[in-house]
Design an enzyme around this catalytic site. Structure first.
Site, short mmCIF file in Angstrom:
data_model
loop_
_atom_site.label_atom_id
_atom_site.label_comp_id
_atom_site.label_asym_id
_atom_site.label_seq_id
_atom_site.Cartn_x
_atom_site.Cartn_y
_atom_site.Cartn_z
N SER A 188 24.36 18.29 25.94
CA SER A 188 24.95 19.27 25.03
C SER A 188 25.42 18.65 23.73
O SER A 188 25.42 19.31 22.69
CB SER A 188 26.12 19.98 25.71
OG SER A 188 27.10 19.04 26.13
N GLN B 53 21.74 12.88 22.78
CA GLN B 53 20.57 12.56 23.58
C GLN B 53 20.35 11.06 23.56
O GLN B 53 20.90 10.34 22.73
CB GLN B 53 19.33 13.31 23.10
CG GLN B 53 18.76 12.90 21.77
CD GLN B 53 17.57 13.78 21.39
OE1 GLN B 53 17.48 14.95 21.74
NE2 GLN B 53 16.62 13.21 20.65
N VAL B 54 19.53 10.59 24.52
CA VAL B 54 19.37 9.15 24.73
C VAL B 54 17.91 8.75 24.55
O VAL B 54 17.00 9.46 24.98
CB VAL B 54 19.85 8.76 26.15
CG1 VAL B 54 19.65 7.26 26.39
CG2 VAL B 54 21.33 9.13 26.33
N ASP C 154 33.77 11.14 35.65
CA ASP C 154 32.55 11.94 35.78
C ASP C 154 31.55 11.15 36.63
O ASP C 154 30.39 10.97 36.28
CB ASP C 154 31.97 12.22 34.39
CG ASP C 154 31.04 13.42 34.37
OD1 ASP C 154 31.10 14.23 35.32
OD2 ASP C 154 30.27 13.57 33.42
N ALA D 67 16.65 11.82 27.71
CA ALA D 67 17.66 12.73 28.25
C ALA D 67 18.31 13.43 27.08
O ALA D 67 18.67 12.80 26.08
CB ALA D 67 18.71 11.97 29.06
#
Length: 510
Positions: A136, A139-140, A290, A133
């Site tokens: 912005s 990342q993972v 979120d 993933a």
């Protein structure tokens, strides 16, 4: 430096907004005055050819922000939490921003991990995947701990992202200052406050130690919540630019077919996700802000798993009590009591009429409660409530707007699982239980105990403080001379002297 060098950045931004058709959308959403519209179009239209094209299949505002890069994408995401600033329609558009960017290479990722953790990746992880993933800011990657064989998720900030954000935020501040100076009519939009809020959010997300801390606090608060779990933080493998958590195995919350295929009860899940959010907001005052489907999974045992703790909401205890009583009053349709709570809390100026305010609240509540039970929305109620309170002079409070926005998102998740869910019926036991614990006799005793502890700590100092206050009252200090007026008088004298000098010179010429 927030100087003129930012003009080029603003021109490129304006050109992109014009080219994608987003300029008028944004100006209309902000109800921008004519002067600001003129400046915006003057910076954009002549240079449209310099603007980025973006993806034509995406709505104009998300299309422009995505094309402009990570800082603008994040800015759009933050603005999506502030419908009080951008309006409901644009806020909804910005929520669909695709927070997906081209990933950076696995080699760069490993280099970042080694720099931050001070060890070779091969010494820490027996496996380290490519990016799964890319967002912005970070990342993972999926990895496996060498010591235990446990699967983990490794979140890594993009290389150079701090400097890139700093430049763009610098331009945002410059733009806000231009608005303040050249478009006074737009000051009601609070441009500097909006950018300061964004800057604060981003600074928190650019230090993954803070996100790890939020995750740890959230886990401590919720460890006894039935049917809820969080991936544990791996502190030995986390630092400022790297965050490692246990791997969350489960079905994506947004995939109803997969949820059904795994044998989970979607009706139970819908009720649970709503009650968990309310418990976290009211009981703890610390909630996941979120909480959309992309940040939730359903574990094989049916538990709800939450992750990504970059945006968390906080509400102090007093405010939680006030809003719980407000919600409880709406549930009972006791609009007079709801109005009185607003006045008691000082949210509405004392010179307003409480009965008139109660009637305005009835106009909010009755249409909503007149709906079919499955269509009643607590998020919509809070939105209408804020509109009414603003008309009666209540200032906007960011933490409550974040609560309302998250409530809307959580309701959406619950309805996606069970379209016939009765929001009020599900929420009622949580709100009622909190009211009983926070406003009844037990709460009063708890408050008295806290007060006694404070007095116990400061007891030895109280006599001195009282004596100093009494002495000060009996011997008031002479009023300080006002520097401001001293400068005004000095300016007047200098101006007068200059005027006399110019007049004398003029007389001598003639």
């Amino acid at each position: 430096m927030r100087g003129p060098h930012n003009i080029w950045r603003l021109i490129r931004t304006g050109a992109t907004l014009e080219r994608t058709g987003a300029m008028n959308v944004i100006l209309d959403a902000f109800d921008a005055p004519p002067t600001l519209r003129f400046i915006a179009h003057a910076l954009g239209k002549p240079f449209m050819w310099l603007g980025y094209k973006g993806d034509p299949s995406v709505p104009p505002a998300p299309r422009a922000l995505t094309a402009l890069g990570p800082a603008y994408i994040k800015f759009g995401q933050v603005l999506s939490t502030r419908p009080d600033v951008v309006g409901d329609e644009l806020a909804v558009q910005l929520r669909v921003l695709q927070d997906k960017l081209p990933p950076f290479s696995v080699e760069e990722a490993k280099a970042e991990v080694e720099r931050e953790l001070g060890q070779p990746v091969s010494d820490m992880f027996s496996e380290f995947s490519g990016p799964i993933a890319a967002a912005s800011i970070a990342q993972v990657h999926k990895a496996k701990l060498k010591t235990t064989g446990e699967d983990v998720a490794v979140k890594i900030l993009r290389p150079g992202i701090e400097r890139a954000f700093s430049k763009d935020v610098d331009a945002f501040y410059f733009a806000a200052r231009i608005v303040d100076i050249f478009a006074p009519g737009a000051r009601r939009l609070r441009p500097m406050e909006v950018i300061e809020h964004f800057d604060g959010v981003v600074q928190g997300e650019l230090d993954l130690r803070l996100e790890s801390s939020s995750a740890s606090e959230f886990a401590a608060n919720t460890e006894k919540d039935e049917g809820f779990e969080l991936p544990p933080i791996k502190w030995d493998y986390s630092a400022r630019r790297v965050m490692t958590l246990g791997w969350a195995d489960g079905v994506p919350m947004g995939d109803n077919d997969a949820i059904d295929g795994a044998g989970h009860d979607r009706q139970v899940l819908g009720e649970r996700v709503l009650q968990l959010f309310l418990s976290h907001a009211l009981r703890d005052g610390f909630f996941h802000a979120d909480m959309h489907q992309g940040n939730l999974k359903v574990a094989p045992n049916g538990n709800i798993i939450a992750y990504d703790f970059g945006i968390m909401g906080h509400i102090d205890e007093y405010t939680r009590r006030v809003y719980a009583e407000i919600l409880f009053g709406f549930i009972r349709k006791d609009y007079k009591r709801v109005a009185e709570v607003h006045f008691e809390a000082g949210y509405v100026p004392a010179d307003k009429d409480v009965d008139e305010f109660a009637r305005a609240l009835r106009a909010v509540g009755e249409p909503i409660f007149g709906m079919n039970a499955t269509n009643i929305s607590m998020g919509r109620l809070l939105s209408y409530l804020f509109e009414v309170t603003e008309r009666f002079g209540m200032e906007t409070r960011t933490e409550l707007i974040l609560l309302q926005r998250t409530m809307v998102v959580v309701e959406g998740v619950a309805r996606s699982l069970n379209p016939d869910i009765n929001i009020w019926q599900v929420a009622n036991p949580i709100v009622t239980s909190y009211i009983g614990k926070s406003i009844g006799p037990k709460a009063m005793l708890s408050d008295l105990a806290k007060t006694a502890r404070v007095l116990g700590r400061f007891g030895p100092r109280l006599p001195g403080l009282v004596e100093a206050a009494l002495i000060k009252q009996g011997n008031p200090e002479p009023p300080k001379r006002q520097t401001f007026w001293r400068w005004i008088v000095l300016t007047a004298i200098v101006s007068s002297g200059a005027g006399i000098g110019l007049w004398t010179a003029a007389q001598s010429l003639f």
